[in-house]
Design an enzyme around this catalytic site. Structure first.
Site, PDB file in Angstrom:
ATOM      1  N   HIS A 165      -1.065  -6.101   2.530  1.00  0.00           N
ATOM      2  CA  HIS A 165      -1.162  -5.742   3.939  1.00  0.00           C
ATOM      3  C   HIS A 165       0.179  -5.145   4.383  1.00  0.00           C
ATOM      4  CE1 HIS A 165      -4.886  -7.771   4.011  1.00  0.00           C
ATOM      5  NE2 HIS A 165      -4.634  -8.771   4.822  1.00  0.00           N
ATOM      6  N   CYS A 180      -3.415 -14.464   6.755  1.00  0.00           N
ATOM      7  CA  CYS A 180      -2.543 -13.611   5.946  1.00  0.00           C
ATOM      8  C   CYS A 180      -1.644 -12.702   6.783  1.00  0.00           C
ATOM      9  CB  CYS A 180      -3.382 -12.765   4.996  1.00  0.00           C
ATOM     10  SG  CYS A 180      -4.788 -11.948   5.795  1.00  0.00           S
TER      11      CYS A 180
END
Lengths: 345, 345
Positions: free
Chosen positions: B251, B131
């Site tokens: 994130h 990710c």
């Protein structure tokens, strides 16, 4: 100043930092003859406990500094701009924790572990650097002395207590509301006086303090300018990205350091281990590294994740954590006061 | 594969990413003839809703892949190691969201906006990158193409959802307990299988995944290695510091980029604006920048805080945010599947 002790004023006595200053004065057994807690008219009359005794908060007006030896200011830049000269005119030495005088060439900007000697140049005011700068320069000092520093790239993870009690309260209220599936309100962060306020709970905000014309924020430029001034070396390059995270207390920093000469990583660990004010917590293989919840209420700067940078032959990476209310503010101010009175002896 | 659609297996159908994969397959109207949700024996028999209909979860065993055209794996590396070859042997193309095959030279590692053409080299398995890597390379791609990239220094602010439902639950439980003044328990973060677990609520943890011998963590080394592989350029230097923050989803990354040639900052903004999958949110003076709570449940990569680095003539800084469950995982996997079927046409 008297050998029986000093009359110490704390301006901003109801604030998050002011309270830590008084606590820390007591804890370090600073020779206080008289504590004079000062605040806005609104808070005057409230009481603080110092060495087990109640002391009444007075309004911070010019005459409140009559007879004060050392005045610790932490009530915002505008209060310092107005009252610090009044305190100095009455014979006090001001240790100012705001941004008002930090870059004034007549005002020493001091982190005792780094440039204690600069205190001697003071003309009445000594400035305490910004919290995020202080912890970084304490960690950089032994590397600067041994290898020289070419430049630093730092990304911060800053707790909300740097923005005061209201920001701590806002983070708690928002967290509670979100966990209960309720609407939140945002009125303080990222910058109280600006028009937009954002959710802090379970979020990160890449803005601390106001924007500057060059695209950086004031907090970021504080780290750039203050680092150069504290090391008295304008050749050090500093790039900062300052970010608020949903932590109550304790700032963390991911610091990339490019040195002027080659280094040995074991020697770096040794230098940091021996550096005043630094505690090395560095064993990733045993899951040992500094974290803000562990650093809270401790006066040191914690350094971990020390590792060679494989993209540059003279660079390394550090993870630096410290309590922004203590070493980042109150502790450093009291250390300046201690250095000041020891110089006088 | 059939022109009426594809039989698509989702391995890890009860997981945080698996659920987003099914949701996203439906949302993008991927031509699914049959959805086959697979999970451990414990979850078999549970139902998921797909296009308004209930579908029963089956146990992920080798025969469950009979007749499957595309198998999306997101149930951990050991499950992929065991079952991906079984799926391939039965004629499926595997798109694997774990770390099991990413650095395997026979397995393309694909972010469609960056190296879509690598899909053609697959031998049954295509890997979905980590990710934190995906969102960074999407933002770097237009800069790489125009200027070349010398090196990257990145510090991450990663949400707990990357560690699964249990980590989200742990953050919520800990936050509630701390707000009520109760004791907390920590059993999941930073790494479930390691011996020490730390408070995540109101804290930051500078460890994601296990330690490597060079002092970096596996998550950090994933960013280093995967970036080189995706760009098919081992000369790119990458240094990462990966940090978990108390955010549920999304994130954030503070990215320093050193380019190979000089650049114009307005051109950089323009390039990013025109880049596929990128949304520029960049106006610090108006308090406009990406934040994880705004990026959650959106498939794009958001870029802001774009500014020249004053410590290097060819460097700039970016703030990159994306939903780790979507572009960081499910969305990218479905995009690979879409590219795959469009190549076949």
């Amino acid at each position: 100043m008297s050998s029986q002790g000093y009359t110490v004023a704390v301006v901003g006595a109801t604030g998050a930092v002011g309270q830590q200053m008084m606590r820390y004065l007591a804890k370090r057994e600073f020779p206080v003859k008289e504590l004079r807690p000062l605040a806005s008219a609104r808070s005057a009359g409230q009481k603080v406990i110092f060495h087990g005794e109640e002391v009444v908060i007075q309004e911070a007006v010019p005459t409140a500094f009559d007879g004060v030896d050392i005045a610790l200011f932490s009530a915002g830049g505008s209060v310092s701009e107005k009252l610090a000269p009044e305190a100095v005119a009455r014979g006090a030495v001001v240790i100012d924790n705001t941004n008002a005088y930090r870059m004034n060439p007549d005002v020493p900007l001091v982190v005792p572990e780094v440039n204690r000697e600069a205190i001697r140049q003071h003309k009445g005011i000594i400035a305490n650097p910004n919290c995020s700068t202080i912890q970084m320069v304490v960690a950089l000092k032994p590397l600067y002395d041994r290898y020289g520093i070419e430049r630093v790239i730092v990304s911060t993870y800053q707790s909300v207590s740097g923005a005061g009690w209201q920001a701590i309260d806002e983070l708690q209220q928002q967290s509670k509301a979100l966990l209960n599936g309720e609407e939140i309100s945002a009125n303080i962060l990222p910058v109280g006086k600006l028009s937009k306020h954002y959710q802090m709970a379970f979020n990160v905000i890449p803005q601390i303090d106001v924007a500057q014309e060059n695209g950086f924020t004031l907090e970021e430029m504080k780290m750039v300018r203050e680092t150069k001034k504290i090391f008295n070396d304008s050749s050090i390059g500093v790039t900062a990205t300052c970010v608020r995270v949903p932590v109550m207390r304790g700032h963390s920093e991911s610091v990339y350091v490019e040195l002027k000469s080659e280094f040995d990583l074991d020697e770096v660990r040794q230098l940091l281990n021996n550096a005043p004010g630094v505690i090395v917590e560095d064993a990733i293989e045993e899951q040992v590294y500094p974290m803000p919840v562990d650093a809270a209420d401790r006066p040191e700067v914690f350094v971990g994740r020390i590792r060679r940078d494989f993209t540059h032959p003279r660079a390394l990476n550090l993870w630096v954590v410290s309590d922004n209310l203590l070493k980042g503010a109150a502790t450093n101010a009291i250390q300046i006061a201690e250095a000041l009175i020891s110089e006088e002896k």
